[in-house]
Design an enzyme around this catalytic site. Structure first.
Site: not given
Ligand SMILES: *[C@@H]1O[C@H](CO)[C@@H](O)[C@H](O)[C@H]1NC(C)=O
Ligand SMILES: *[C@@H]1O[C@H](CO)[C@@H](O)[C@H](O)[C@H]1NC(C)=O
Ligand SMILES: *[C@@H]1O[C@H](CO)[C@@H](O)[C@H](O)[C@H]1NC(C)=O
Length: 466
Positions: A267, A335, A338, A346
């Site tokens: 990641e 997303e 998040k 995030e």
């Protein structure tokens, strides 16, 4: 040691070429397909999106059957994950691990090219109580794969966040935290070596920069940097924080006697929007909001630097000049579930919006993704709050260490306005610009700060080179 002038000139001219400390070290670039959202497109469309963009590796955070079925015969390789909730059972019970592998890996192969199993996720960070179960669970999962004849095709690892290191600066000082070094990391590294797997690292220069913007230059964090940071112990020069953090991990592994396990960056990424608004103290809150680390321009720069580097077959690091690595960009989509309350960074790591349009340009096949954005101009100015005494000390220091202070002498262009904050700002900025805005060069023991708007100091113009 004074170099002859012509030699110094030659070395200076050669600097951009020295970036190419690796001639050829390959890897592939993929994406993390996170699904913590309620507005993502159907999985079948996502598979088309991946194919259309030439993305050949994807990592998921579970073993979702819809996803794995949809990826069948796509040519896309996938790494699945055993959730942390299953670790204890997998550690204790080999038959649990076997059943898990049968259901979540074997059942989809070979049509779906599952090539990796992540056992747990950031265990030291999010579930430290499970740390003792980690290597036993990895071992049982690997044994299950072996029993099913899949040990060569499917590799077992576990994503470890960079905060598993207790020290990472300079890179040669990289060490794992004491509580995990011998009990967990050492047996894990032995396991990875024995099974031909790699160490999976989650590493985000974005967070390092966002949390300490005054210690790190933005360009260094983005990987744009021409200003190297040299590790005094190894004399290796780093042109990106990503490489420095990866090598810190390499040095941490070596401190445990392991020098032949490679790293996969499972990641990395950069937010295109969002703020970290929660933080101790009002001043800190304002300070962080002012840095604007999360922006489309920065995310585009960082992720394109990562993608281009893989496509240029240059994934090595200064300490491992011949070792390549795979990299997964986090994340495929923004997303919307998040982020935590007012800290919404995030939610905006996606390469794509949920409607499948790109958040910014990038190209997994040809690289570049359009011209890199211009680095932003920045200035270094004095903080009035630290008081004149401290400013005077720092001003004297700056003028004695490379700042050009002639303009603030009586009769000079910036003598007016004749006050300590203005004079110190001039000197600090001169020092900072002369050091090419490298990380840590606008600090002066806390007396200075970087700003991104031309400061207004009467008729005095503070220069900024970009
Ligand atoms: C798998 O993913 C799809 C698409 O996001 C979702 O609708 C489904 O609920 C998931 N299945 C499981 C078992 O989580
Ligand atoms: C960042 O800067 C502060 C203030 O000068 C200093 O105390 C701290 O040690 C620095 N941190 C790093 C990691 O360099
Ligand atoms: C996709 O979503 C983004 C963000 O909401 C929006 O700016 C963009 O216009 C959308 N594109 C299309 C084609 O709908």
């Amino acid at each position: 040691m004074a170099l002859p002038r012509f030699l110094a000139f030659l070395l200076g001219a050669a600097l951009p070429l020295l970036h190419l400390y690796c001639t050829e070290a390959g890897g592939e670039v993929g994406v993390s397909y996170g699904m913590v959202a309620n507005d993502l497109p159907p999985v079948a469309s996502v598979v088309q999106l991946l194919k259309h963009n030439g993305i050949t590796m994807v990592r998921i955070y579970d073993a979702n059957s819809t996803v794995l079925t949809s990826l069948a015969n796509s040519g896309i390789r996938v790494t699945v994950m055993m959730p942390n909730d299953d670790l204890a059972a997998a550690a204790r019970d080999p038959s649990f691990a076997l059943q898990w592998v049968r259901t979540n890996v074997q059942a989809y192969r070979p049509a779906t090219q599952i090539t990796g199993v992540d056992v747990g996720n950031e265990v030291f960070t999010v579930a430290p109580k499970l740390a003792p179960d980690l290597v036993p669970a990895m071992t049982n999962v690997q044994a299950a794969l072996a029993q099913l004849g899949l040990a060569d095709a499917v590799k077992v690892s576990t994503p470890v966040a960079i905060d598993a290191l207790k020290a990472s600066y300079p890179p040669s000082k990289g060490r794992f935290k004491d509580e995990i070094a011998q009990p967990v990391m050492k047996p894990m590294l032995d396991f990875l070596r024995r099974t031909g797997s790699s160490f999976s690292l989650d590493v985000y220069p974005f967070f390092a920069y966002d949390e300490q913007p005054y210690n790190i230059s933005l360009d260094y964090a983005l990987g744009n940097s021409n200003d190297g940071e040299t590790d005094p112990k190894t004399s290796l020069t780093y042109y990106s924080l990503l490489n420095a953090q990866i090598d810190a991990t390499n040095f941490a592994m070596e401190a445990l006697g392991v020098s032949d396990v490679t790293i996969t960056v499972i990641e990395t990424g950069w937010a295109s929007r969002g703020e970290r608004r929660a933080g101790p103290g009002r001043g800190r809150r304002r300070l962080l909001a002012n840095t604007c680390a999360a922006s489309i321009a920065n995310a585009r720069a960082y992720n394109n630097n990562v993608i281009n580097r893989v496509l240029a077959v240059k994934t090595c690091t200064p300490h491992r000049p011949r070792v390549g690595m795979d990299v997964y960009i986090f994340a495929l989509f923004n997303e919307n579930n998040k982020g935590y309350g007012p800290d919404d960074r995030e939610a905006y790591f996606g390469l794509f919006y949920p409607n499948m349009t790109k958040v910014y340009s990038f190209d997994f096949v040809h690289g570049t993704g359009g011209p890199p954005p211009q680095p932003r101009a920045s200035w270094c100015v004095a903080k009035a709050a630290v008081g004149d005494t401290k400013l005077q000390e720092s001003l004297d220091w700056a003028c004695g260490h490379g700042a050009d202070c002639s303009a603030i002498q009586r009769g000079g262009a910036c003598f007016d306005p004749d006050n300590m904050v203005a004079h110190a700002s001039y000197a600090f900025n001169s020092y900072y610009q002369n050091k090419r805005r490298a990380g840590g060069t606008c600090d002066f023991s806390g007396a200075a700060t970087v700003v991104y708007k031309a400061p207004n100091i009467g008729n005095c113009v503070l220069p900024s080179k970009v």
